[in-house]
Design a protein around this motif. Structure first.
Motif, PDB file in Angstrom:
ATOM      1  N   UNK A  71       0.832  -1.237   0.045  1.00  0.00           N
ATOM      2  CA  UNK A  71       0.031   0.143  -0.005  1.00  0.00           C
ATOM      3  C   UNK A  71       0.818   1.158   0.166  1.00  0.00           C
ATOM      4  N   UNK A  72       1.927   1.235   0.697  1.00  0.00           N
ATOM      5  CA  UNK A  72       2.977   2.487   0.783  1.00  0.00           C
ATOM      6  C   UNK A  72       3.285   2.744  -0.507  1.00  0.00           C
ATOM      7  N   UNK A  73       4.010   1.409  -1.175  1.00  0.00           N
ATOM      8  CA  UNK A  73       4.774   1.829  -2.549  1.00  0.00           C
ATOM      9  C   UNK A  73       3.466   2.236  -3.462  1.00  0.00           C
ATOM     10  N   UNK A  74       2.259   1.742  -3.254  1.00  0.00           N
ATOM     11  CA  UNK A  74       1.367   2.126  -4.371  1.00  0.00           C
ATOM     12  C   UNK A  74       1.019   3.744  -3.967  1.00  0.00           C
ATOM     13  N   UNK A  75       0.797   4.067  -2.890  1.00  0.00           N
ATOM     14  CA  UNK A  75       0.504   5.489  -2.532  1.00  0.00           C
ATOM     15  C   UNK A  75       1.657   6.377  -2.801  1.00  0.00           C
ATOM     16  N   UNK A  76       2.976   5.879  -2.743  1.00  0.00           N
ATOM     17  CA  UNK A  76       3.862   6.799  -2.690  1.00  0.00           C
ATOM     18  C   UNK A  76       4.191   6.974  -4.235  1.00  0.00           C
ATOM     19  N   UNK A  77       3.965   6.367  -5.310  1.00  0.00           N
ATOM     20  CA  UNK A  77       3.798   6.308  -6.613  1.00  0.00           C
ATOM     21  C   UNK A  77       2.937   7.331  -7.003  1.00  0.00           C
ATOM     22  N   UNK A  78       1.709   7.226  -6.272  1.00  0.00           N
ATOM     23  CA  UNK A  78       0.724   8.162  -6.574  1.00  0.00           C
ATOM     24  C   UNK A  78       1.116   9.743  -6.440  1.00  0.00           C
ATOM     25  N   UNK A  79       1.537   9.659  -5.036  1.00  0.00           N
ATOM     26  CA  UNK A  79       1.863  11.213  -4.510  1.00  0.00           C
ATOM     27  C   UNK A  79       3.000  11.568  -5.386  1.00  0.00           C
ATOM     28  N   UNK A  80       3.888  10.867  -5.396  1.00  0.00           N
ATOM     29  CA  UNK A  80       4.950  11.567  -6.383  1.00  0.00           C
ATOM     30  C   UNK A  80       4.658  11.678  -7.802  1.00  0.00           C
ATOM     31  N   UNK A 109      13.695  17.676 -13.453  1.00  0.00           N
ATOM     32  CA  UNK A 109      13.079  19.000 -13.829  1.00  0.00           C
ATOM     33  C   UNK A 109      12.708  20.086 -12.659  1.00  0.00           C
ATOM     34  N   UNK A 110      13.325  19.620 -11.504  1.00  0.00           N
ATOM     35  CA  UNK A 110      13.003  20.431 -10.333  1.00  0.00           C
ATOM     36  C   UNK A 110      11.461  19.992  -9.609  1.00  0.00           C
ATOM     37  N   UNK A 111      10.887  19.189 -10.157  1.00  0.00           N
ATOM     38  CA  UNK A 111       9.687  19.029  -9.579  1.00  0.00           C
ATOM     39  C   UNK A 111       9.435  17.920  -8.382  1.00  0.00           C
ATOM     40  N   UNK A 112      10.253  16.718  -8.680  1.00  0.00           N
ATOM     41  CA  UNK A 112      10.258  15.684  -7.729  1.00  0.00           C
ATOM     42  C   UNK A 112      11.814  15.434  -7.800  1.00  0.00           C
ATOM     43  N   UNK A 113      12.208  14.716  -6.521  1.00  0.00           N
ATOM     44  CA  UNK A 113      13.099  14.405  -6.239  1.00  0.00           C
ATOM     45  C   UNK A 113      13.343  13.012  -5.374  1.00  0.00           C
ATOM     46  N   UNK A 114      14.302  12.228  -5.320  1.00  0.00           N
ATOM     47  CA  UNK A 114      14.423  11.069  -4.570  1.00  0.00           C
ATOM     48  C   UNK A 114      14.275  11.231  -2.820  1.00  0.00           C
ATOM     49  N   UNK A 115      14.971  12.084  -2.283  1.00  0.00           N
ATOM     50  CA  UNK A 115      14.887  12.536  -0.925  1.00  0.00           C
ATOM     51  C   UNK A 115      13.384  12.716  -0.445  1.00  0.00           C
ATOM     52  N   UNK A 116      12.804  13.717  -1.374  1.00  0.00           N
ATOM     53  CA  UNK A 116      11.294  13.960  -0.715  1.00  0.00           C
ATOM     54  C   UNK A 116      10.479  12.599  -1.352  1.00  0.00           C
ATOM     55  N   UNK A 117      10.586  11.875  -2.328  1.00  0.00           N
ATOM     56  CA  UNK A 117       9.853  10.863  -2.651  1.00  0.00           C
ATOM     57  C   UNK A 117       9.849   9.947  -1.273  1.00  0.00           C
ATOM     58  N   UNK A 118      11.010   9.880  -0.742  1.00  0.00           N
ATOM     59  CA  UNK A 118      11.171   9.003   0.597  1.00  0.00           C
ATOM     60  C   UNK A 118      10.578   9.503   1.705  1.00  0.00           C
ATOM     61  N   UNK A 119      10.574  11.007   1.897  1.00  0.00           N
ATOM     62  CA  UNK A 119       9.759  11.677   2.837  1.00  0.00           C
ATOM     63  C   UNK A 119       8.136  11.642   2.640  1.00  0.00           C
ATOM     64  N   UNK A 120       7.775  11.453   1.333  1.00  0.00           N
ATOM     65  CA  UNK A 120       6.259  11.253   0.935  1.00  0.00           C
ATOM     66  C   UNK A 120       5.931   9.891   1.200  1.00  0.00           C
ATOM     67  N   UNK A 121       6.891   8.804   1.182  1.00  0.00           N
ATOM     68  CA  UNK A 121       6.536   7.586   1.609  1.00  0.00           C
ATOM     69  C   UNK A 121       6.112   7.570   3.130  1.00  0.00           C
ATOM     70  N   UNK A 122       6.949   8.053   3.886  1.00  0.00           N
ATOM     71  CA  UNK A 122       6.715   8.179   5.281  1.00  0.00           C
ATOM     72  C   UNK A 122       5.354   8.878   5.560  1.00  0.00           C
TER      73      UNK A 122
END
Length: 149
Positions: A71-80, A109-122
């Motif tokens: 669920x976390x993976x699915x939702x993180x992909x959606x959020x990012x 393109x300055x819109x998404x990045x891996x560090x914030x994707x990890x924060x979003x997963x939390x």
């Protein structure tokens, strides 16, 4: 007559659920941004609400039976993905400069990045748990039982 009344009540309950989840998600995300950045933008309220609705939708779709990491993976992909789309609209098309991750590692393109994707997963984890419990507390839906694996 009674049957149409119960359909109306179900319809109103569904609208209420969507609005409450949207408002809670929007307030939480907007509040987190203000807390950590000192400001936010209405688009982040809208995005937070949409994400909270997705957390609920995906949980209900699987009756909360999928393992939490899935669920976390699915939702993180959606959020990012939604963060990227929102960023393209508000930052690139409308030039509102709400955020810019250009100086972050592994960014697009300055819109998404891996560090914030990890924060979003939390944040997704918290949103998944909160959305299920909100439905239980406010709307007397069955208590979600989350599986770790």
């Amino acid at each position: 007559m009674k049957n149409s009344l119960s359909k109306k009540n179900i319809y109103l309950k569904n609208i209420s659920e969507y609005l409450v989840l949207w408002a809670v998600g929007g307030c939480i995300y907007y509040g987190i941004e203000v807390l950590f950045r000192g400001f936010s933008h209405i688009s982040m309220f809208m995005l937070g609400g949409l994400c909270m609705q997705f957390f609920t939708w995906q949980g209900r779709l699987t009756e909360w039976q999928d393992a939490l990491p899935r669920q976390i993976t699915r939702c993180t992909i959606f959020v990012v993905s939604m963060e990227f789309i929102t960023g393209i609209i508000v930052n690139k098309w409308y030039h509102l400069a709400v955020w810019d991750y250009s100086d972050m590692p592994l960014q697009l393109w300055g819109q998404i990045c891996l560090p914030f994707a990890l924060i979003f997963s939390f944040l997704c984890t918290m949103g998944i748990l909160l959305s299920g419990y909100l439905l239980h507390w406010f709307y007397r839906e069955p208590m979600p039982h989350y599986r770790i694996w």
